[in-house]
Structure formats: structure tokens, C-alpha cells
Design a protein around this motif. Structure first.
Motif, short mmCIF file in Angstrom:
data_model
loop_
_atom_site.label_atom_id
_atom_site.label_comp_id
_atom_site.label_asym_id
_atom_site.label_seq_id
_atom_site.Cartn_x
_atom_site.Cartn_y
_atom_site.Cartn_z
N HIS A 33 0.71 -1.03 -0.33
CA HIS A 33 -0.21 -0.15 -0.02
C HIS A 33 1.07 1.65 -0.14
O HIS A 33 0.50 2.56 -1.06
N CYS A 37 0.91 5.14 -2.29
CA CYS A 37 0.33 6.16 -1.69
C CYS A 37 1.12 7.44 -0.75
O CYS A 37 1.36 7.27 -0.27
N CYS A 40 -0.04 8.56 2.95
CA CYS A 40 0.57 7.40 3.45
C CYS A 40 2.44 7.50 3.80
O CYS A 40 2.79 7.77 4.90
#
Ligand SMILES: [Zn+2]
Lengths: 89, 203
Positions: A33, A37, A40
Motif C-alpha cells: 500500500h 500511496c 501515507c
């Protein structure tokens, strides 16, 4: 069956992630992820930064008002008298 | 603003001998020298100045009473610091009810949309950790952020991120289960990060 972590799950797991205590599979999914991202990535960096800065508070000193110091000294003087008469027994 | 009261700097040997002998001159200088750093440690456990004063008095008295048990080959400051921390925690255990519960932690945790994405943009910060020293505004902001945490979050965070204690140790000091300690530290870190984010984005 969910395959992808959401930002929220990353944030929830961040402390465990940074101290390396996540299970291999969970860590793999989180890394996956993170790789895609930007928010993040910023979050992880600022979270770590914030921790570094907090650590700096260790040396934080505050002013002790003069009168507090004086009261502390008089308190100790009284206590010391008691303490030394105790010791002489 | 800072009044420079030049006090005689005692070395460790003078302190240990002076406290053992209950030498009042040495003890006065010792109070001048160590009140500030000890007070800083103590204020992490209570925000109320008169309570902090009481804890400071008690800490100094304990140091004097316990000096016989201090191992002279070690450094005296960490030993005194631990006494202050333990006193702070003991005070909290006794006065739990008195603690304020004004801050809503939830208001300052990151917000997410229904599908789990950040509700608002997340920016990077350009900051050098040295800035905490150089820039008293940042240090003050950070200090305020930590201080405004409810105590059940503040104390685990302080013990972990400021004092460097292990989760296990913190849990037993506070009578918490380890997962609870970890969760509180995590949420406290999120809260502090959010406060700093507001500061950096607003400046
Ligand atoms: Zn994300």
C-alpha cells in the motif's frame, strides 16, 4: 476477502510497523500500500518525525519560580532536623 | 528574562557526601542545581503547579533519605530522575480522580472517509530536529501538545518516547495490560503528530 490495505489500516498499524513487530504477511501488504500511496508516505514520515521531536523533550527544563525553590528549601530544613535527630537515636 | 543566579556547581562526590552528612549548605546548592531538571520531569505527570511543588519536595527528600543506597560508580542524574518519575506516577495513582478530562482525543485523531482514505491531504514537514532547541516556538508547541493529552495517554507516551522505558516496564508501573499500553501510546503519538501538523501547516 480484502486484498488491499486502506490508508486507515496503515495508520492503525503504524506503531507496530515501525517497531518491526508485524507479521510478515501483514507487513508485506502494508508495504504494498505504501509503495503506491503518497499521503501515507507523508504520514509515516511525519509520524516518525513527530516521535523524534517528542524524544527531544527529554532535556526540556522549565523555570522553577524563585519562591518555590525557597519554600522547598525551608521544607527540607524542617525535615532535616527531624531526620538528624532520628539518626542520633 | 532568565535570571542568572550563579550557583556553585556541585560535583557528584560533593553531592553524595553532602547529602549523607545532611549538610544544609550543600543541600541548598543541590536544590538550586537540580530543581529545574527535576521539575521538568515532574510536570509530565501533573500540570498543577502546586501539586508539582509537592512532588518536587517529596522527591528531594526521598533523594536525601535514599542516598545511602545510591551506587557511587553510576551516574547520579538518571538515579534522581527515576525517583522523580516514580514519585510522579505514585502521585497520579493517588489522585486519579483529580485529573482533568478536558481534551477529547478523538477530535485530533486522523479522519478517514468511509472507504478508509484520508479525509484531508497529508503534507510533509521540513523540519530539522535541532529546531526544537533553536526554535522555542516549536518546542513550546510540542510541549503543549503532550501536556494537553489526557493523563491516561500522556503518561504512557512520556514514559515511552521521552523516558525511553520498555512497554513491559510501563505496563507494570501503570498496572496496564501490554496491548492497552501499546494502543494508548499509538493514539497519543497520532494526537501529537496531528497537533504538530496543524502547527506546521499553519505557520
Ligand atoms: Zn494510504
Amino acid at each position: 476477502m480484502k486484498d488491499f490495505f486502506k490508508c486507515q489500516e496503515c495508520v492503525d498499524l503504524l506503531t507496530d510497523y515501525l517497531e518491526g513487530s508485524l507479521e510478515v504477511e501483514v507487513k508485506r501488504r502494508l508495504d504494498e500500500h505504501l509503495a503506491g500511496c503518497a499521503p501515507c508516505i507523508n504520514f509515516v514520515r511525519t509520524f516518525e518525525k513527530s516521535q523524534d521531536l517528542t524524544n527531544r523533550l527529554r532535556e526540556q527544563q522549565v523555570n522553577v519560580p524563585r519562591e518555590v525553590q525557597e519554600r522547598v528549601k525551608s521544607f527540607l530544613k524542617v525535615e532535616l532536623v527531624a531526620l538528624s535527630s532520628e539518626r542520633q537515636k | 528574562m532568565v535570571a542568572i543566579m550563579k550557583v556553585r556547581e556541585l560535583d557528584q562526590r560533593q553531592i553524595v557526601e553532602g547529602l549523607k552528612a545532611l549538610d544544609t549548605d550543600i543541600i541548598d546548592d543541590f536544590v538550586d542545581q537540580y530543581s529545574r531538571p527535576l521539575f521538568g520531569v515532574i510536570l509530565n505527570y501533573t500540570k498543577n503547579p502546586s501539586d508539582a511543588e509537592e512532588i518536587l519536595q517529596d522527591t528531594l527528600l526521598k533523594i536525601i533519605k535514599k542516598i545511602e543506597t545510591f551506587r557511587e560508580e553510576s551516574d547520579i542524574w538518571p538515579w534522581m530522575r527515576r525517583i522523580a518519575i516514580n514519585n510522579g506516577i505514585m502521585w497520579l495513582r493517588k489522585h486519579r480522580a483529580k485529573q482533568d478530562r478536558t481534551t477529547q482525543l478523538e477530535d485530533l485523531l486522523p479522519k478517514f472517509s468511509r472507504d478508509g482514505e484520508f479525509d484531508s491531504p497529508v503534507y510533509g514537514w521540513s523540519v530539522d530536529p535541532e529546531e526544537v532547541y533553536l526554535n522555542s516556538e516549536l518546542a513550546g508547541e510540542l510541549y503543549e501538545a503532550v501536556q494537553s493529552l489526557p493523563y491516561e495517554y500522556r503518561v504512557p507516551l512520556v514514559l515511552k518516547d521521552i523516558e525511553g522505558y520498555a512497554i513491559k516496564q510501563i505496563s507494570s508501573l501503570l498496572g496496564l495490560k501490554e496491548p492497552t499500553t501499546k494502543t494508548r501510546i499509538h493514539r497519543a503519538r497520532l494526537f501529537v503528530r496531528e497537533r504538530l501538523a496543524q502547527y506546521f501547516e499553519g505557520r
